[in-house]
Design a protein around this motif. Structure first.
Motif, PDB file in Angstrom:
ATOM      1  N   GLY A  51      17.598  -8.329   9.349  1.00 47.42           N
ATOM      2  CA  GLY A  51      18.201  -8.888   8.142  1.00 47.42           C
ATOM      3  C   GLY A  51      17.506 -10.113   7.587  1.00 47.42           C
ATOM      4  N   ALA A  52      16.353 -10.452   8.112  1.00 48.49           N
ATOM      5  CA  ALA A  52      15.649 -11.670   7.684  1.00 48.49           C
ATOM      6  C   ALA A  52      15.095 -11.561   6.264  1.00 48.49           C
ATOM      7  CB  ALA A  52      14.500 -11.986   8.639  1.00 48.49           C
ATOM      8  N   ARG A  53      15.096 -12.698   5.586  1.00 46.19           N
ATOM      9  CA  ARG A  53      14.344 -12.873   4.346  1.00 46.19           C
ATOM     10  C   ARG A  53      13.109 -13.668   4.748  1.00 46.19           C
ATOM     11  NH1 ARG A  53      16.243 -11.248  -0.173  1.00 46.19           N
ATOM     12  NH2 ARG A  53      14.896 -12.619  -1.359  1.00 46.19           N
ATOM     13  N   VAL A  54      11.935 -13.113   4.454  1.00 48.35           N
ATOM     14  CA  VAL A  54      10.672 -13.649   4.948  1.00 48.35           C
ATOM     15  C   VAL A  54       9.828 -14.192   3.798  1.00 48.35           C
ATOM     16  CG1 VAL A  54       8.514 -13.031   6.124  1.00 48.35           C
ATOM     17  CG2 VAL A  54      10.688 -12.013   6.868  1.00 48.35           C
ATOM     18  N   LEU A  55       9.226 -15.348   4.029  1.00 46.32           N
ATOM     19  CA  LEU A  55       8.242 -15.931   3.120  1.00 46.32           C
ATOM     20  C   LEU A  55       6.923 -15.977   3.869  1.00 46.32           C
ATOM     21  CD1 LEU A  55       7.526 -17.343   0.427  1.00 46.32           C
ATOM     22  CD2 LEU A  55       8.197 -19.507   1.525  1.00 46.32           C
ATOM     23  N   ASP A  56       5.897 -15.341   3.333  1.00 47.11           N
ATOM     24  CA  ASP A  56       4.575 -15.276   3.955  1.00 47.11           C
ATOM     25  C   ASP A  56       3.606 -16.060   3.082  1.00 47.11           C
ATOM     26  OD1 ASP A  56       2.245 -14.563   5.310  1.00 47.11           O
ATOM     27  OD2 ASP A  56       2.704 -12.421   5.353  1.00 47.11           O
ATOM     28  N   SER A  70       8.813  -4.085   9.088  1.00 43.31           N
ATOM     29  CA  SER A  70       8.829  -2.924   9.978  1.00 43.31           C
ATOM     30  C   SER A  70       9.826  -3.112  11.115  1.00 43.31           C
ATOM     31  CB  SER A  70       7.421  -2.694  10.553  1.00 43.31           C
ATOM     32  OG  SER A  70       7.386  -1.566  11.389  1.00 43.31           O
ATOM     33  N   ARG A  71      10.065  -4.373  11.494  1.00 41.59           N
ATOM     34  CA  ARG A  71      10.944  -4.674  12.621  1.00 41.59           C
ATOM     35  C   ARG A  71      12.354  -5.097  12.198  1.00 41.59           C
ATOM     36  NH1 ARG A  71       7.750  -6.737  17.638  1.00 41.59           N
ATOM     37  NH2 ARG A  71       5.655  -5.962  17.241  1.00 41.59           N
ATOM     38  N   GLY A  72      12.707  -4.931  10.929  1.00 41.76           N
ATOM     39  CA  GLY A  72      14.095  -5.148  10.546  1.00 41.76           C
ATOM     40  C   GLY A  72      14.368  -6.187   9.481  1.00 41.76           C
ATOM     41  N   ALA A  73      13.365  -6.904   9.010  1.00 38.12           N
ATOM     42  CA  ALA A  73      13.584  -7.841   7.899  1.00 38.12           C
ATOM     43  C   ALA A  73      13.972  -7.049   6.660  1.00 38.12           C
ATOM     44  CB  ALA A  73      12.336  -8.675   7.635  1.00 38.12           C
ATOM     45  N   VAL A  74      14.739  -7.674   5.750  1.00 34.57           N
ATOM     46  CA  VAL A  74      15.201  -6.965   4.558  1.00 34.57           C
ATOM     47  C   VAL A  74      14.362  -7.257   3.318  1.00 34.57           C
ATOM     48  CG1 VAL A  74      17.568  -6.744   5.366  1.00 34.57           C
ATOM     49  CG2 VAL A  74      16.921  -8.730   3.987  1.00 34.57           C
ATOM     50  N   HIS A  75      13.604  -8.347   3.331  1.00 35.71           N
ATOM     51  CA  HIS A  75      12.772  -8.674   2.172  1.00 35.71           C
ATOM     52  C   HIS A  75      11.638  -9.593   2.603  1.00 35.71           C
ATOM     53  CE1 HIS A  75      11.438 -10.346  -1.678  1.00 35.71           C
ATOM     54  NE2 HIS A  75      11.882  -9.203  -2.172  1.00 35.71           N
ATOM     55  N   ALA A  76      10.487  -9.420   1.987  1.00 38.52           N
ATOM     56  CA  ALA A  76       9.344 -10.305   2.238  1.00 38.52           C
ATOM     57  C   ALA A  76       8.702 -10.685   0.914  1.00 38.52           C
ATOM     58  CB  ALA A  76       8.319  -9.639   3.147  1.00 38.52           C
ATOM     59  N   THR A  77       8.443 -11.970   0.764  1.00 36.71           N
ATOM     60  CA  THR A  77       7.715 -12.494  -0.391  1.00 36.71           C
ATOM     61  C   THR A  77       6.368 -12.980   0.115  1.00 36.71           C
ATOM     62  OG1 THR A  77       9.747 -13.175  -1.497  1.00 36.71           O
ATOM     63  CG2 THR A  77       7.707 -14.231  -2.227  1.00 36.71           C
ATOM     64  N   PHE A  78       5.310 -12.515  -0.538  1.00 38.06           N
ATOM     65  CA  PHE A  78       3.949 -12.859  -0.166  1.00 38.06           C
ATOM     66  C   PHE A  78       3.369 -13.797  -1.222  1.00 38.06           C
ATOM     67  CE2 PHE A  78       4.982  -8.640   1.340  1.00 38.06           C
ATOM     68  CZ  PHE A  78       4.651  -8.712   2.678  1.00 38.06           C
ATOM     69  N   VAL A  79       2.732 -14.879  -0.777  1.00 40.94           N
ATOM     70  CA  VAL A  79       2.125 -15.829  -1.701  1.00 40.94           C
ATOM     71  C   VAL A  79       0.664 -16.008  -1.319  1.00 40.94           C
ATOM     72  CG1 VAL A  79       2.216 -18.152  -2.682  1.00 40.94           C
ATOM     73  CG2 VAL A  79       4.339 -17.042  -1.918  1.00 40.94           C
ATOM     74  N   ASP A  80      -0.224 -15.724  -2.257  1.00 41.23           N
ATOM     75  CA  ASP A  80      -1.657 -15.933  -2.050  1.00 41.23           C
ATOM     76  C   ASP A  80      -2.338 -15.965  -3.409  1.00 41.23           C
ATOM     77  OD1 ASP A  80      -4.508 -15.642  -1.174  1.00 41.23           O
ATOM     78  OD2 ASP A  80      -3.536 -15.284   0.758  1.00 41.23           O
ATOM     79  N   ASN A  81      -3.289 -16.878  -3.577  1.00 39.48           N
ATOM     80  CA  ASN A  81      -3.977 -16.970  -4.865  1.00 39.48           C
ATOM     81  C   ASN A  81      -5.331 -16.267  -4.870  1.00 39.48           C
ATOM     82  OD1 ASN A  81      -5.384 -18.798  -3.304  1.00 39.48           O
ATOM     83  ND2 ASN A  81      -5.441 -20.406  -4.849  1.00 39.48           N
ATOM     84  N   GLY A  82      -5.742 -15.712  -3.766  1.00 35.36           N
ATOM     85  CA  GLY A  82      -7.031 -15.024  -3.697  1.00 35.36           C
ATOM     86  C   GLY A  82      -6.956 -13.614  -4.243  1.00 35.36           C
ATOM     87  N   ARG A 100      10.119  -1.935  -3.086  1.00 39.99           N
ATOM     88  CA  ARG A 100      11.481  -2.358  -3.435  1.00 39.99           C
ATOM     89  C   ARG A 100      11.941  -3.610  -2.696  1.00 39.99           C
ATOM     90  NH1 ARG A 100      14.555   3.434  -3.675  1.00 39.99           N
ATOM     91  NH2 ARG A 100      13.550   4.131  -5.599  1.00 39.99           N
ATOM     92  N   ASP A 101      11.371  -3.861  -1.527  1.00 38.69           N
ATOM     93  CA  ASP A 101      11.830  -5.015  -0.752  1.00 38.69           C
ATOM     94  C   ASP A 101      10.729  -6.039  -0.496  1.00 38.69           C
ATOM     95  OD1 ASP A 101      10.476  -3.404   1.030  1.00 38.69           O
ATOM     96  OD2 ASP A 101      12.186  -3.026   2.320  1.00 38.69           O
ATOM     97  N   THR A 102       9.769  -6.080  -1.433  1.00 38.60           N
ATOM     98  CA  THR A 102       8.708  -7.076  -1.355  1.00 38.60           C
ATOM     99  C   THR A 102       8.442  -7.670  -2.732  1.00 38.60           C
ATOM    100  OG1 THR A 102       6.996  -5.403  -1.714  1.00 38.60           O
ATOM    101  CG2 THR A 102       7.511  -5.956   0.585  1.00 38.60           C
ATOM    102  N   ARG A 103       7.809  -8.813  -2.712  1.00 35.95           N
ATOM    103  CA  ARG A 103       7.369  -9.467  -3.944  1.00 35.95           C
ATOM    104  C   ARG A 103       6.061 -10.184  -3.638  1.00 35.95           C
ATOM    105  NH1 ARG A 103      10.276 -14.681  -6.810  1.00 35.95           N
ATOM    106  NH2 ARG A 103       8.846 -14.841  -8.555  1.00 35.95           N
ATOM    107  N   LEU A 104       5.091 -10.043  -4.517  1.00 38.58           N
ATOM    108  CA  LEU A 104       3.829 -10.763  -4.408  1.00 38.58           C
ATOM    109  C   LEU A 104       3.800 -11.818  -5.506  1.00 38.58           C
ATOM    110  CD1 LEU A 104       0.928 -11.326  -3.457  1.00 38.58           C
ATOM    111  CD2 LEU A 104       0.190  -9.408  -4.902  1.00 38.58           C
ATOM    112  N   ILE A 105       3.601 -13.060  -5.113  1.00 33.30           N
ATOM    113  CA  ILE A 105       3.464 -14.157  -6.079  1.00 33.30           C
ATOM    114  C   ILE A 105       1.996 -14.581  -6.044  1.00 33.30           C
ATOM    115  CG2 ILE A 105       4.189 -16.476  -6.734  1.00 33.30           C
ATOM    116  CD1 ILE A 105       6.846 -15.939  -5.303  1.00 33.30           C
ATOM    117  N   PRO A 106       1.242 -14.235  -7.089  1.00 32.19           N
ATOM    118  CA  PRO A 106      -0.198 -14.513  -7.108  1.00 32.19           C
ATOM    119  C   PRO A 106      -0.509 -15.933  -7.593  1.00 32.19           C
ATOM    120  CG  PRO A 106       0.390 -13.235  -9.045  1.00 32.19           C
ATOM    121  CD  PRO A 106       1.658 -13.438  -8.244  1.00 32.19           C
TER     122      PRO A 106
END
Length: 187
Positions: A51-56, A70-82, A100-106
């Protein structure tokens, strides 16, 4: 590079290839990622992934956030400018069908917009460039870090917790140090 466990276990992720010298792509090895997730799923941290909300932050290939999903988190947001990293993250999200359960912030992690609090934060800045504290501060100011959130900070040396955080564990894997911190409850 592959997903180690969970619903996507064994799935090969997009190859980094030669990359871009300016991208500072240095994916966390499968061995270190497996050891890290064994610690996260051990009794000390309960079932933090379910059920984790993850910020990468400094997401690179997105492997840490995708492993968490893959191990049970419900959402992941990825941040990278490259640009190279953004292409890899998009390819890996598509490969796992997790749009559906991810977001990339460029964007640069220090320019991150306001967001929803996350209880698990991966922080993997380029080694030796002293970017981690500024990234953590920006994420905190913009509302991304929930009270009592667990921060997983990967660097070339062990880290000291900034004000408002406490180190709860630190491990060394060859040239890689993983510092686990908790945000103070008062936040």
């Amino acid at each position: 590079m592959r997903i180690i466990a969970g619903t996507h276990r064994g799935t090969q992720l997009a190859a980094v290839g030669a990359g871009d010298d300016a991208a500072h792509l240095r994916p966390t090895s499968d061995r270190v990622r497996e050891s890290l997730f064994n610690v996260l799923q051990g009794g000390r941290f309960g079932d933090i992934l379910r059920g984790a909300r993850v910020l990468d932050l400094f997401a690179g290939t997105g492997a840490l956030g995708l492993e968490a999903l893959s191990r049970g988190a419900v959402h992941a947001t990825f941040v990278d400018n490259g640009r190279a990293a953004q292409l890899l993250i998009r390819a890996n999200i598509a490969k796992l069908r997790r749009e559906r359960d991810t977001r990339l912030i460029p964007t640069s992690v220090v320019a991150i917009p306001a967001g929803q609090p996350c209880n698990l934060v991966f922080l993997d800045p380029p080694y030796g460039l002293a970017l981690g504290h500024a990234a953590l501060d920006a994420a905190l100011r913009q509302g991304w870090i929930a009270p009592e959130a667990l921060i997983v900070w990967e660097e070339g040396r062990g880290q000291v917790a900034p004000e408002g955080f406490s180190v709860v564990d630190q491990r060394r894997y060859g040239e890689t140090f993983i510092t686990l911190m908790r945000r103070d409850q008062a936040g």
